[in-house]
Design a protein around this motif. Structure first.
Motif, mmCIF file in Angstrom:
data_model
loop_
_atom_site.group_PDB
_atom_site.id
_atom_site.type_symbol
_atom_site.label_atom_id
_atom_site.label_comp_id
_atom_site.label_asym_id
_atom_site.label_seq_id
_atom_site.Cartn_x
_atom_site.Cartn_y
_atom_site.Cartn_z
ATOM 1 N N PRO B 825 0.809 -1.220 0.000
ATOM 2 C CA PRO B 825 0.000 0.000 0.000
ATOM 3 C C PRO B 825 0.843 1.271 0.000
ATOM 4 C CG PRO B 825 -0.753 -1.540 1.680
ATOM 5 C CD PRO B 825 0.552 -2.055 1.174
ATOM 6 N N GLU B 827 3.638 1.843 -1.587
ATOM 7 C CA GLU B 827 4.301 2.184 -2.854
ATOM 8 C C GLU B 827 3.432 3.055 -3.750
ATOM 9 O OE1 GLU B 827 5.462 -1.522 -4.535
ATOM 10 O OE2 GLU B 827 6.893 -1.957 -2.934
ATOM 11 N N VAL B 828 2.132 2.721 -3.817
ATOM 12 C CA VAL B 828 1.298 3.441 -4.790
ATOM 13 C C VAL B 828 1.005 4.874 -4.365
ATOM 14 C CG1 VAL B 828 0.183 1.415 -5.749
ATOM 15 C CG2 VAL B 828 -0.761 2.487 -3.710
ATOM 16 N N VAL B 829 1.174 5.174 -3.086
ATOM 17 C CA VAL B 829 0.751 6.510 -2.648
ATOM 18 C C VAL B 829 1.905 7.520 -2.568
ATOM 19 C CG1 VAL B 829 -1.216 5.631 -1.386
ATOM 20 C CG2 VAL B 829 0.973 5.914 -0.218
ATOM 21 N N CYS B 830 3.145 7.060 -2.740
ATOM 22 C CA CYS B 830 4.265 8.003 -2.662
ATOM 23 C C CYS B 830 4.307 8.842 -3.930
ATOM 24 C CB CYS B 830 5.583 7.270 -2.491
ATOM 25 S SG CYS B 830 6.985 8.404 -2.544
ATOM 26 N N PRO B 831 4.164 10.166 -3.803
ATOM 27 C CA PRO B 831 4.089 10.998 -5.004
ATOM 28 C C PRO B 831 5.416 11.103 -5.774
ATOM 29 C CG PRO B 831 4.136 12.367 -3.056
ATOM 30 C CD PRO B 831 4.036 10.960 -2.581
ATOM 31 N N VAL B 832 6.528 10.837 -5.084
ATOM 32 C CA VAL B 832 7.813 11.013 -5.772
ATOM 33 C C VAL B 832 8.504 9.678 -6.083
ATOM 34 C CG1 VAL B 832 8.254 13.322 -4.870
ATOM 35 C CG2 VAL B 832 8.962 11.315 -3.558
ATOM 36 N N GLY B 833 7.846 8.579 -5.764
ATOM 37 C CA GLY B 833 8.467 7.285 -6.051
ATOM 38 C C GLY B 833 9.681 7.034 -5.190
ATOM 39 N N THR B 853 6.178 13.110 2.812
ATOM 40 C CA THR B 853 4.732 13.385 2.923
ATOM 41 C C THR B 853 4.088 12.512 4.005
ATOM 42 O OG1 THR B 853 4.087 11.659 1.375
ATOM 43 C CG2 THR B 853 4.636 13.815 0.447
ATOM 44 N N ARG B 854 4.749 11.420 4.382
ATOM 45 C CA ARG B 854 4.266 10.483 5.397
ATOM 46 C C ARG B 854 3.001 9.747 4.955
ATOM 47 N NH1 ARG B 854 4.835 14.963 6.968
ATOM 48 N NH2 ARG B 854 2.733 15.391 7.719
ATOM 49 N N TYR B 855 2.641 9.891 3.698
ATOM 50 C CA TYR B 855 1.468 9.186 3.183
ATOM 51 C C TYR B 855 1.711 7.683 3.260
ATOM 52 C CZ TYR B 855 -2.719 8.901 0.141
ATOM 53 O OH TYR B 855 -3.962 8.688 -0.382
ATOM 54 N N SER B 857 3.418 6.026 5.378
ATOM 55 C CA SER B 857 3.280 5.539 6.754
ATOM 56 C C SER B 857 1.805 5.437 7.124
ATOM 57 C CB SER B 857 3.995 6.493 7.699
ATOM 58 O OG SER B 857 3.643 6.207 9.025
ATOM 59 N N ASN B 858 1.028 6.459 6.740
ATOM 60 C CA ASN B 858 -0.413 6.398 7.010
ATOM 61 C C ASN B 858 -1.025 5.169 6.381
ATOM 62 O OD1 ASN B 858 -0.237 8.803 8.305
ATOM 63 N ND2 ASN B 858 -1.076 10.026 6.630
ATOM 64 N N ASN B 859 -0.562 4.858 5.177
ATOM 65 C CA ASN B 859 -1.211 3.804 4.407
ATOM 66 C C ASN B 859 -0.634 2.430 4.692
ATOM 67 O OD1 ASN B 859 -3.354 3.411 2.650
ATOM 68 N ND2 ASN B 859 -2.006 3.164 0.875
#
Lengths: 476, 993, 216
Positions: B825, B827-833, B853-855, B857-859
């Motif tokens: 989960p 991998e797909v949400v990191c905006p910068v790869g 962005t910590r996205y 970690s949230n996901n």
């Protein structure tokens, strides 16, 4: 949500006070801007707002100096106030676009007197919103990596990430809103140029008016542009908050991962947006004696919109609870129970009170015509919508899948400072706006004058009068 | 490590409506952490450590802030696109050292000395700097694994707060000045034959040092050598003497044991536990066709990982424990007196006794060092009665070179001191002023010695009261030798020259013997050369250095018989609460109180960090109206102490546990003032437990920093337990019936595919893996405030859940590293790869791409990602730079990090293999956590290779993935816990849920 | 009403509106160019060294093999920098008096080290391994250029990530037989277009482009 809009608004009572002539309209609106003596209230207001901006600058400085650790975020709650406020501001922005674009295309005449500052509000709200996504990243100085540009790393951003979609959605939205607002201003800027006393102001307004002379060609192009922008802006009203909602809907976190998110976010946005318009309109019409232009009719219609969108939002809450139960997923079920009865339960019930119970008062026309009540309700709704984002972000994250990783989120003074700071920035810009630009579209108001039966002296205006309709006709 | 000096950020209080009843309010992060700069010159072998004062002056802090600002503005320059690199120097060797290939680590065998015997180590050295400690597979005490203490010892070596200068009464002096005065004093002693000379050491396990001391005592016949270690063998020794007429040590052979009864013996913990854990886990390994496994019964007053690992655990305060022991003894036919016992305890004792009798010759009864001599003696009798001796138990001579009653010796010394008859007191390491029995009055008597010389690694309570403080060498920087539990001799060889010109005990004793220039190396070498029979010593010496142990040096098994009848047990009339003292899982006896890694390492069962606490049972706490964090005034035998309590499920009722090793007054910026000093309750009797503790609740709260705040699994299927013999009885989650349901196409894994399996039935929760990971991957410490804020950085955590009756729950432990999901989960949400998927299925985290962005970690459903909320990594303290693993990037502020499966180890092995034109072997790569695990609970390898150990485990019936119903397809998976309870006790706990 | 603007303002405004667009893109283009320029990458910039060591003289002139000094290049990540002793094996015999070599002799006398300036300096978060590149048929010259023609060493390529990727994405364009890796004047005996893919197959070259190949 157009279905939810009171269509009867255009018909019925006039949307401008009786006894107004073209001249009086122009005078009354433009004198607010051109009059020499500025009301002391304005100075006080601006001063307070500037304090807010000071707080903002301090909070940002402190943040950049120490890092995100000065906020309350942690493991597991990686997002806190920053995202909550971002979504809240973006939401507020929506009313502007909706009023100016959609209501224009739907020929809702009553929008005329409120669209200008609603658009300004949109612009400023988006500015405030823009502060957060940038500052909430760990290394803001590298945030430009989210943009797809040819770089020496030979890398692209990750296009599957909703955050990347946000970048495009929000920047587009900001650009179009700004253009829309500015184009709409041009004829009035010209008016101000012509009426300004001092040469300096003549020059300033003149430059901004881009040489507008009210010629037929000008009006013709103006209408085309305005109509096109309206057509452009309309899908944005839906798209922006849909994309923002994807930040949550696309994740796997119980309480985030729900298909209801997009419609529910858009409705919520309009809900909060109109509440904010009311919050601003009510004092302004009082202070600047604009009761004739922002009539009860307007307030009434906006109240209806709030009621309607509010119901949609509450449908969203109901669905969330239903899904949680119906899904049979222990994680979903725990999530909703935790929302209602967990450590943050108070926020959920406060939200229900603000967004579900209180707005029900608007069913009564008595309440809708009671300025004080309207103002109070508008404030309550704004708070409620902020709480909604708090509930979604925090209560979903703080207890997700593994109980071992559960935690709590406590915002720090720096979280609050940044939030209040952006509110300060918002009002700072708003005060400058109402002092230096016509907060109500003069020429469009003039088109309403014929409703009170007076023949038109100027040709340009005649076309302008039919501007709305022709714009409408050209809409693809 | 972090020196937590408060900074302006402290001023932001966390108040407002956010508090809730169940969670205590937290305060904002405030620690002033060391800051990052991204440069680690791995090729610069000239990076000599500059003494760096960890106690930051405000100036220092200001400087750091400036550097930090510079850091971010440089980064800002980076944003402006012109990232021009500054020039970097390469320092070429004068003459290349042989065998050293720049950038490639070397491994050297050495050993970590303990009172309980040495632990053999292999230490990784990068360009001359020891960076990582591993176990020595050839060493009987290590078998290739280590404990958490050994892992953390490398931080102790580089601790910038180590003593760096010879000090005279606190003032800076010199070694030569010391020599002058010291030799003068000795000269004065020579006349009287050393009548006024006293030497105080911890338990000596170094034959060379022992020989030196013996020789010295010949030169000074009236001089006295005293040994004192707080956690000593006195009571076991007394028990052995009473029962067997001689001092012997007991060694269980768990591989031949079916049933073990532990009478409060935490035999799986600490340095001694390493080998036991290996054997214990092996004897309990549950696989498809396993029919039976070793059964462990544990009676204990406190909570321990041994108790948590037991099939049947009986929480019992000391008096009850004695009664239970007596009843079991009686049941197996040992004549002893019966003590009053509650019926349910009788049932328990009878069931255990029956089981022991049913396994005559295949069972063992183990007793903790802290137990009374009577219980030790009784256990000897029981073991004889059960035919365990010679079968499952080995008797050997004790590990210490000179077995003595340390308590008596220390009492004698204090007597001398009080009599003012001590002219010269030489303290060779150890910290007696801190850890001597409180009522002995050593602290007061200490200064009665005319001249006090202390050899110590750190400034501590003892050096504070000494005239001379000579900085000691760390065991990783000096020559020595040490006996292991079984008599195996290890040569302790240095990995690096003394950082601060310290002296070893050998050298100081040599000085006393009149050889001021003797080097430890020659002393040790000479000692063994003298004992070497055949002529070719050189090669034997070389081999023993290489192997880390001297060939053929072992204790012989002692055959002993019961000399006396079993003793009569007595239980004191219990008024008030009973209490037990215990060494701490992190601070041990106080020696590691200043070690930041250990301080921040969650205690195995309480999950507390940066604190000790008065542990109290649930019901007892309820009765006293206490909840965790309440500060109480504790009075025992006239000593009073104010300390916070921690309500501990499973703790014996009417009993308190007081962990030692805290409340240090001189332990540097890390250890000073952390927790409370339970030594105030120690007595000359040497009792580790007693009665008559009085609690008085004070209206005050203490803020603890637990790494885990929720202890219930919420009926989620996280830690599975299955009955042995029916390991395939796990039900498949309905969600998995859907199979592949992903928006994105699955990855193809054509080559190797890395995966990890963690055997929950083997994991004991000893924390070795946690510290090993920290050491291998240069994971920073964040400090107590940040732990409270929920920002600890450990890549590998051990989740601990309680199940069942809170007064006596089952403890479920689960190590959780990154799951390296195939459908991740994050991998797909990191905006910068910045977090991506490798062809081998690694979930890669690229720090230098991360914008924070910590996205991700949230996901992450497993919440294994860790974020640098502040600049946690210290990149200014020179000595700490030396510890860092040069193959791992140091993370700066605002960057996400997490378990990488030790990608640096993967790359090293994989590149090596591919250079030879082959693919890396299925079991070739070993992660840090896997390598250190004493229980061999962690297996890593190629899951595409059917021959690899990991793929075999993945085919086990009780193999499962955590939250696999989410279709994340984790690569880190688990083997369920197996349960095989004693049917007679089964309806209690211990069976499958 | 008096004119408030000069007629020329019309032109100005038109120009500024359209000019703005070009200005923005121009600025971006400039930034990217600067970032690739040798000012930033220092490609082609001769570096000052404590001793004016000439690769050209030692390699092309005397025909000394790369590995004589860069000893660990085939077995380790780091190619290795010759110890002072290595220099002195020859220079204790020849040019023993040359003033140019005094720093070397001094270092040898005091067993000090010669602080060379790194020519090829990757960021510390990039982990490059010489040994595997040689084993898989990437010649020294492919990255370091015609070192045998460099009087004083310079960096041939930018060492930007895009440059690394250009080969990792299409190794067949650069790979050569492992026997030829130390050959400074290598020319493929067959067209690279057919030799390359063949070698990639033979040597099982992956051309890894996943992050952890270089970043840890």
């Amino acid at each position: 949500m157009s279905s939810a809009k009171p269509t009867g608004a255009a018909a019925g009572a006039p949307v401008i006070g009786p006894g107004h002539s073209l001249a009086s309209v122009t005078d009354q609106i433009s004198k607010i801007v051109l009059s020499r003596q500025t009301p002391t209230g304005w100075f006080i207001g601006l001063g307070v707002a500037m304090l807010g901006v000071g707080v903002l600058i301090t909070a940002v400085g402190w943040l950049l100096w120490w890092g995100l650790g000065v906020w309350g975020i942690n493991q597991p709650v990686g997002w806190g106030f920053a995202i909550i406020n971002f979504v809240w501001w973006i939401g507020i922005g929506h009313a502007g676009t909706l009023i100016s674009a959609i209501l224009l295309l739907l020929k809702q005449e009553w929008r005329t007197s409120i669209n200008r500052f609603a658009e300004a509000m949109t612009l400023f709200a988006v500015m405030c919103a823009g502060v957060f996504p940038l500052l909430h990243v760990g290394r803001p100085w590298l945030a430009y990596w989210l943009l797809p540009y040819p770089n020496t790393m030979g890398m692209w951003p990750q296009f599957r990430s909703p955050l990347l979609w946000d970048v495009f959605a929000v920047s587009t939205y900001a650009t179009v809103s700004a253009l829309f607002w500015y184009v709409g201003l041009i004829p009035d800027l010209a008016t101000l140029r012509d009426r300004a006393k001092s040469l300096v102001w003549k020059r300033i307004y003149g430059a901004l008016a881009l040489g507008w002379r009210g010629a037929a060609r000008h009006w013709e192009r103006y209408e085309t542009a305005y109509g096109l922008l309206a057509g452009l802006a309309t899908p944005l009203v839906v798209s922006v908050h849909t994309v923002v909602s994807f930040d949550f809907a696309v994740s796997v976190i119980p309480g985030w991962h729900a298909t209801i998110m997009p419609p529910y976010f858009v409705a919520g946005a309009i809900f909060s947006g109109f509440a904010m318009v009311l919050t601003l309109a009510i004092p302004i019409r009082r202070i600047f004696k604009l009761e004739d232009f922002i009539t009860m009719k307007h307030l009434d219609n906006m109240a209806k919109v709030i009621l309607a969108t509010g119901m949609i939002v509450c449908y969203g809450y109901a669905m969330e609870a239903f899904f949680a139960w119906y899904s049979g997923s222990p994680y979903e079920r725990y999530m909703i129970m935790n929302r209602m009865l967990g450590p943050y339960g108070w926020s959920y019930w406060a939200l229900i009170t603000c967004n579900l119970l209180v707005p029900q008062l608007l069913w009564s026309s008595a309440v809708r015509r009671n300025i004080a009540a309207l103002f109070a309700i508008a404030i309550v709704v704004n708070v409620g919508m902020w709480l909604e984002r708090f509930v979604i972000v925090v209560t979903s994250l703080h207890r997700d899948y593994l109980p071992s990783s559960w935690g709590m989120y406590y915002p720090t003074v720096w979280d609050w400072a940044l939030y209040l700071g952006t509110i300060g920035l918002f009002f700072f810009l708003l005060f400058l706006f109402i002092r230096f630009l016509p907060m109500i579209s003069i020429f469009e108001m003039r088109t309403l004058v014929p409703a009170t039966g007076e023949e038109l002296p100027k040709k340009g205006l005649h076309i302008a009068a039919s501007g709305g309709s022709s714009g409408e006709a050209r809409r693809p | 490590m972090s020196h937590t000096t408060p900074s302006a950020a402290n001023d932001a209080p966390r108040t407002g409506p956010w508090r809730s009843l169940e969670e205590r309010a937290a305060r904002v992060a405030g620690s002033e952490f060391e800051h990052s700069h991204a440069h680690e010159h791995e090729h610069d072998q000239h990076a000599a450590p500059r003494p760096s004062n960890a106690l930051l002056s405000s100036v220092e802090v200001a400087r750091r802030d400036f550097l930090r600002l510079m850091g971010s503005s440089l980064a800002a320059a980076g944003a402006a696109a012109c990232t021009r690199q500054p020039d970097e120097r390469i320092h070429a060797y004068g003459a290349s050292p042989e065998a050293l290939i720049p950038g490639k680590p070397l491994y050297f065998a050495t050993a970590m000395p303990w009172a309980s015997g040495a632990l053999g180590l292999l230490v990784e050295s990068h360009m001359g700097r020891p960076t990582k400690v591993e176990g020595n597979p050839d060493h009987p005490a290590s078998l290739g694994a280590t404990d958490a203490f050994a892992q953390a010892s490398v931080l102790e070596l580089y601790d910038p707060t180590r003593a760096q200068l010879v000090r005279r009464n606190g003032a800076i002096s010199t070694w030569s000045a010391f020599l002058d005065e010291f030799s003068a004093l000795l000269e004065a002693q020579r006349a009287s034959g050393g009548a006024g000379l006293h030497i105080l050491t911890p338990t000596v396990v170094s034959p060379t040092l022992h020989a030196q001391l013996v020789a010295l005592l010949k030169a000074y016949p009236s001089a006295v050598w005293t040994q004192w270690s707080a956690h000593n063998r006195d009571r076991a020794r007394a028990g052995a003497l009473a029962a067997l007429g001689g001092d012997v040590a007991v060694h269980p052979d768990l591989s031949r044991t079916k049933v073990v009864l532990s009478l409060d013996d935490d035999f799986l913990a600490g340095p001694g536990g390493v080998r036991n854990m290996r054997a214990f886990a092996a004897a309990r390994r549950a696989r498809r066709d396993t029919q039976s496994m070793l059964r462990l019964y544990c009676v204990e007053s406190s909570v321990s990982i041994t108790g948590a690992a037991a099939d049947h655990r009986l929480p019992a305060r000391p008096s009850v424990l004695a009664a239970v022991a007596a009843r079991i003894a009686a049941k197996v036919g040992v004549a002893t007196n019966a003590l009053p016992l509650a019926p349910e305890h009788e049932r328990w004792a009878d069931a255990v006794a029956a089981d022991l009798l049913a396994h005559r010759g295949e069972c063992a009864v183990l007793v903790g060092l802290e137990q009374s001599p009577e219980i030790h003696a009784l256990a000897h009798a029981v073991n004889h009665a059960l035919g365990a001796v010679g079968q499952t138990l080995r008797y050997t001579e004790p590990v210490e070179c000179a077995s003595v009653d340390q308590g008596a010796e220390l009492r004698a010394l204090v007597g001398e001191l009080q009599g003012g008859r001590v002219e010269l007191l030489v303290v060779l390491e150890g910290n007696p002023v801190y850890d001597a029995p409180a009522d002995l009055g050593l602290r007061e008597a200490f200064t009665k010695a005319r001249v006090r010389v202390a050899l110590s690694l750190f400034d501590n309570e003892t050096t504070q009261l000494s005239n001379w403080h000579v900085p000691a060498t760390h065991f990783l920087e000096s020559w020595s030798d040490a006996r292991a539990f079984d008599g195996t001799i290890s040569i302790v060889q240095p990995l690096i020259a003394p950082l601060y010109g310290g002296k070893s005990a050998h050298e100081l004793v040599a000085v006393m013997a009149g050889a001021p220039n003797a080097k430890a190396y020659e002393l040790v070498r000479a000692h063994w050369q003298a004992q070497h029979e055949d002529d070719d010593f050189e090669s034997a010496w070389k081999r023993s250095l290489h192997d880390g142990l001297l060939a053929g040096k072992r204790f012989f098994a002692r055959s002993v018989a019961m000399a006396n009848a079993a003793p009569k047990l007595s239980t004191p009339a219990a008024e008030g609460l009973e209490w037990v003292l215990r060494t701490d899982d992190s601070a041990y006896d106080g020696r590691f109180a200043a070690n930041a890694w250990l301080q921040e390492c969650p205690r195995p069962l309480t999950k507390l960090t940066w604190d000790n606490a008065v542990l109290i049972g649930v019901a007892t706490a309820e009765r006293a109206g206490l909840s965790s964090g309440d500060v109480v005034a504790l009075t025992i035998d006239g000593s009073r102490l104010e300390a916070p309590v921690w309500v501990t499920p499973g703790h014996a009722e009417d009993c308190l546990t007081l962990p030692l090793g805290y409340g240090r007054t001189t332990a540097g910026p890390i250890g000073t003032g952390v927790g409370f000093d339970a030594y105030v309750f120690t007595r000359r009797s040497g009792a580790w437990s007693g009665v008559g503790a009085k609690l008085e609740r004070l209206e005050r709260k203490h803020e603890f920093a637990p790494a885990q705040e929720h202890h219930d699994m919420e009926r989620r299927d996280l830690v599975r337990t299955l009955p042995l013999g029916a390991l395939d009885s796990a039900k498949v989650h309905p969600a998995l019936a859907h199979g592949e349901t992903s928006l994105y196409p699955p990855h193809a894994y054509n080559g190797v595919a890395f995966g990890m399996v963690i055997d929950l039935n083997s994991c004991i929760g000893c924390n070795a893996c946690v510290i090993a990971c920290q050491s291998e991957n240069s994971i920073p410490v964040v400090g107590k405030e940040e732990v409270i804020n929920g920002r600890e950085m450990h890549w590998l955590r051990i989740d601990r859940y309680y199940e069942g009756d809170p007064s006596d729950p089952r403890v479920l432990l689960q190590p959780v590293p990154c799951m390296h999901c195939e459908a991740a989960p994050c991998e797909v949400v990191c905006p910068v790869g910045a977090t991506t998927h490798s062809p081998e299925g690694l979930n890669e985290m690229t720090y230098n791409r991360c914008v924070g962005t910590r996205y991700c970690s949230n996901n992450c459903p497993y919440k294994v990602r860790r974020f640098n909320f502040l600049a946690y990594a210290d990149l200014e303290t020179e000595s700490l730079k030396l510890q860092r693993n040069p193959d791992v990037t140091v993370r700066t502020r605002g960057v996400m990090e997490k378990c990488t499966y030790c990608v640096q180890r993967i790359q090293e092995k994989r590149i090596g293999a591919r250079r030879e034109g082959r693919e890396v072997g299925g079991d070739e790569i070993v992660t840090a956590c896997q390598q250190v695990c004493p229980a061999q609970a962690i297996t890593f390898g190629d899951i595409n290779n059917p021959q690899s150990a990991v793929s075999k485990l993945r085919s086990e019936p009780h193999h499962y993935g955590l939250l696999e119903e989410l279709n994340t397809k984790p690569r880190t998976t688990y083997l369920a816990k197996a349960s095989a309870p004693n049917p007679q006790l089964a309806e209690g706990k211990g069976e499958a849920k | 009403m008096a004119q408030i603007f000069h007629p020329s303002t019309n032109t100005l405004s038109k120009v500024s509106i359209f000019g703005g667009v070009f200005f923005v893109f121009g600025a971006l283009w400039l930034a990217s160019e600067i970032n690739r320029s040798s000012y930033v990458t220092q490609a082609g910039v001769v570096r000052a060294q404590p001793v004016a060591f000439g690769h050209k003289h030692h390699v092309a002139g005397l025909g000394i093999d790369c590995r004589y000094c860069h000893t660990s290049v085939e077995e380790a990540a780091f190619a290795g920098i010759p110890s002072t002793k290595t220099c002195m094996t020859c220079h204790s015999q020849i040019w023993t008096e040359a003033p140019m070599l005094e720093p070397v002799r001094a270092a040898f006398r005091e067993d000090a080290s010669i602080p060379w300036t790194r020519v090829h300096d990757l960021p510390d978060f990039a982990y490059f391994d010489h040994s595997i590149h040689l084993a898989k048929g990437i010649g020294c010259q492919s990255c370091h250029g015609q070192v045998d023609q460099m009087p004083l060493a310079w960096r041939e390529h930018s060492l930007n990530m895009e440059w690394c990727l250009s080969c990792h994405r299409e190794p067949e364009k650069y790979v050569r037989p492992p026997s030829e890796v130390f050959n400074m004047n290598y020319v493929p005996e067959r067209p690279q277009s057919e030799l390359g893919p063949e070698l990639v197959r033979q040597l099982h070259i992956e051309g890894r482009t996943n992050c952890s190949a270089c970043h840890r």
